[in-house]
Design an enzyme around this catalytic site. Structure first.
Site, PDB file in Angstrom:
ATOM      1  N   GLY A   1     -19.707  30.946 -21.645  1.00 60.63           N
ATOM      2  CA  GLY A   1     -20.790  31.838 -21.232  1.00 60.63           C
ATOM      3  C   GLY A   1     -21.234  31.610 -19.805  1.00 60.63           C
ATOM      4  O   GLY A   1     -22.351  31.967 -19.437  1.00 60.63           O
TER       5      GLY A   1
ATOM      6  N   ASP B   1     -21.896  39.845 -14.385  1.00 63.66           N
ATOM      7  CA  ASP B   1     -21.204  38.589 -14.069  1.00 63.66           C
ATOM      8  C   ASP B   1     -20.443  38.690 -12.751  1.00 63.66           C
ATOM      9  O   ASP B   1     -20.494  37.784 -11.912  1.00 63.66           O
ATOM     10  CB  ASP B   1     -20.231  38.218 -15.200  1.00 63.66           C
TER      11      ASP B   1
HETATM   12  C1  GLA Z   1     -21.593  38.911 -21.085  1.00 62.95           C
HETATM   13  C2  GLA Z   1     -21.164  40.151 -20.318  1.00 62.95           C
HETATM   14  C3  GLA Z   1     -22.291  40.619 -19.379  1.00 62.95           C
HETATM   15  C4  GLA Z   1     -23.619  40.769 -20.131  1.00 62.95           C
HETATM   16  C5  GLA Z   1     -23.910  39.509 -20.954  1.00 62.95           C
HETATM   17  C6  GLA Z   1     -25.122  39.649 -21.826  1.00 62.95           C
HETATM   18  O1  GLA Z   1     -21.758  37.849 -20.195  1.00 62.95           O
HETATM   19  O2  GLA Z   1     -20.007  39.887 -19.571  1.00 62.95           O
HETATM   20  O3  GLA Z   1     -21.907  41.814 -18.754  1.00 62.95           O
HETATM   21  O4  GLA Z   1     -23.607  41.914 -20.926  1.00 62.95           O
HETATM   22  O5  GLA Z   1     -22.806  39.151 -21.787  1.00 62.95           O
HETATM   23  O6  GLA Z   1     -26.278  39.733 -21.056  1.00 62.95           O
END
Ligand code: GLA
Length: 393
Positions: free
Chosen positions: A129, A177
């Site tokens: 994450g 991201d």
């Molecule tokens: C992942 C996705 C992002 C966003 C997050 C939740 O990281 O890649 O685009 O949606 O989850 O906030």
């Protein structure tokens, strides 16, 4: 920075040793990220507040005279090669698809992508994450521009990287991201409007006073793809239904808390819960920006807590381990705020911790988490860093 330079030297040496390099070598970095607040809002045209961190991917590359691309992933000891004339997914070396996708899309936009040898290595934990995939995509984009000697706007690269992940890798992510990996700034969070892509840098409290601490549950985000897509369609369903009462809305971003209160009982119960999270999470992001600008760290911590509770109870993307880690942090010495971060179902929590208490915080959270889950967490004390760029060695 010392680590960055050491890794950059190493990656450059490996390029020469393993794939070979001509006279011109370009070295690029692209960071992972932590989202401070604004979770699952990006694909609802909403607001997010992430920061790029000092965990990054370094890529070193040298141009070739033909159209071939030879890649080596140092940390995986894995190679992948292809010709720019025919870019297809590699089923074995899955990691190379992030690179292939970006190069293909840059080519399709008519940019003069060149053949190259490239090696990369990083310290962004994978599948935790922290957006190691976005970092790899952004490193690829900046490298391709340096090697092909073309100029491309960073926001354009961000869009290319997101499209590569959506269409080539096949992951339906939002834009957060890639955006923060491209445009982050040392000492700052980035307040992004995911509809207009307007953004503002928001100064973070000084590093001497507060630390961003990321705690990894070590639970790989198993369920995440199907649950992520399900949440996306539940949000879309909410918009479709609410449109009857609120003509003109395009996304949940357009629904105010007052309108939501008026019409929420028109929605199926689960959809109502998902929408409630998004509507109020957007408000929390805007409030967080105000709090941080006013130096009100306590208020920001309160908003982080409310965000976690909403992700746990309404959006239902937390998991036992994330809850244990966050609850441990809420009790730990020095905590201003703590919440899960990223898509959920595992991965990391983000914590804002008073600098003088950070060692105690880490010891407390580690011990509590290990006691309750039997797993040893990894904890990273981070700083907000610059986004993707070329490095001068
Ligand atoms: C992942 C996705 C992002 C966003 C997050 C939740 O990281 O890649 O685009 O949606 O989850 O906030």
């Amino acid at each position: 920075m010392a680590d960055t330079l050491r890794r950059a030297q190493l990656v450059r040496e490996k390029l020469v040793e393993i794939l070979g390099a001509g006279e011109r070598v370009e070295v690029v970095k692209a960071p992972g990220r932590v989202n401070l607040i604004g979770e699952h809002t990006d694909y609802n045209d909403g607001f997010v507040l992430p920061a790029a961190v000092d965990r990054e991917i370094i890529m070193a590359a040298s141009p070739r005279d033909d159209d071939e691309v030879h890649l080596y992933a140092l940390d995986l000891n894995s190679r992948s090669s292809f010709s720019l004339d025919r870019i297809e997914p590699d089923k074995q070396a899955n990691w190379s698809n992030y690179i292939r996708g970006v190069l293909l899309l840059l080519k399709e936009r008519g940019l003069p992508v060149r053949g190259m040898n490239a090696v990369f290595s990083g310290d962004v934990p994978v599948a935790a994450g922290m957006s190691s995939s976005a970092a790899l995509e952004m490193a690829t984009g900046v490298t391709a521009a340096a090697i092909g000697e073309f100029a491309v706007d960073m926001v354009e690269l961000v869009k290319v990287a997101q499209a590569a992940e959506n269409n080539f890798v096949g992951v339906n992510c939002g834009i957060m991201d890639q955006f923060i990996s491209g445009l982050g700034k040392r000492g700052h969070a980035l307040f992004l409007d995911c509809r207009s892509l307007d953004y503002e840098l928001v100064p973070l409290p000084s590093n001497d006073e507060y630390k961003i601490v990321i705690a990894n549950t070590m639970v790989k985000r198993g369920l995440v793809d199907s649950a992520y897509n399900e949440r996306r369609s539940q949000c879309e369903m909410g918009v479709e239904i609410l449109k009857e009462y609120l003509p003109g809305i395009k996304a949940l971003r357009d629904v105010s808390p007052a309108d939501f209160a008026k019409y929420k009982d028109k929605l199926p119960p689960v959809v109502a819960k998902r929408c409630e999270h998004i509507v109020f999470e957007n408000e929390r992001v805007k409030d967080s920006v105000k709090a941080l600008r006013a130096g009100d760290v306590e208020e920001f911590g309160r908003l982080m807590r409310a965000s976690h509770e909403s992700l746990r109870d309404l959006y239902e993307v937390s998991c036992k381990e994330l809850d244990i880690m966050v609850e441990a942090a809420w009790e730990a010495p020095g905590t201003c705020g703590a919440r899960m971060t990223g898509a959920g179902f595992g991965g990391c929590t983000v914590n804002l911790v008073r600098a003088e208490a950070v060692d105690e915080f880490v010891a407390f959270v580690k011990a509590r988490y290990a006691e309750e889950t039997g797993n040893d967490p990894e904890i990273y004390v981070c700083e907000a860093e610059d986004g993707a760029k070329r490095l001068e060695l």
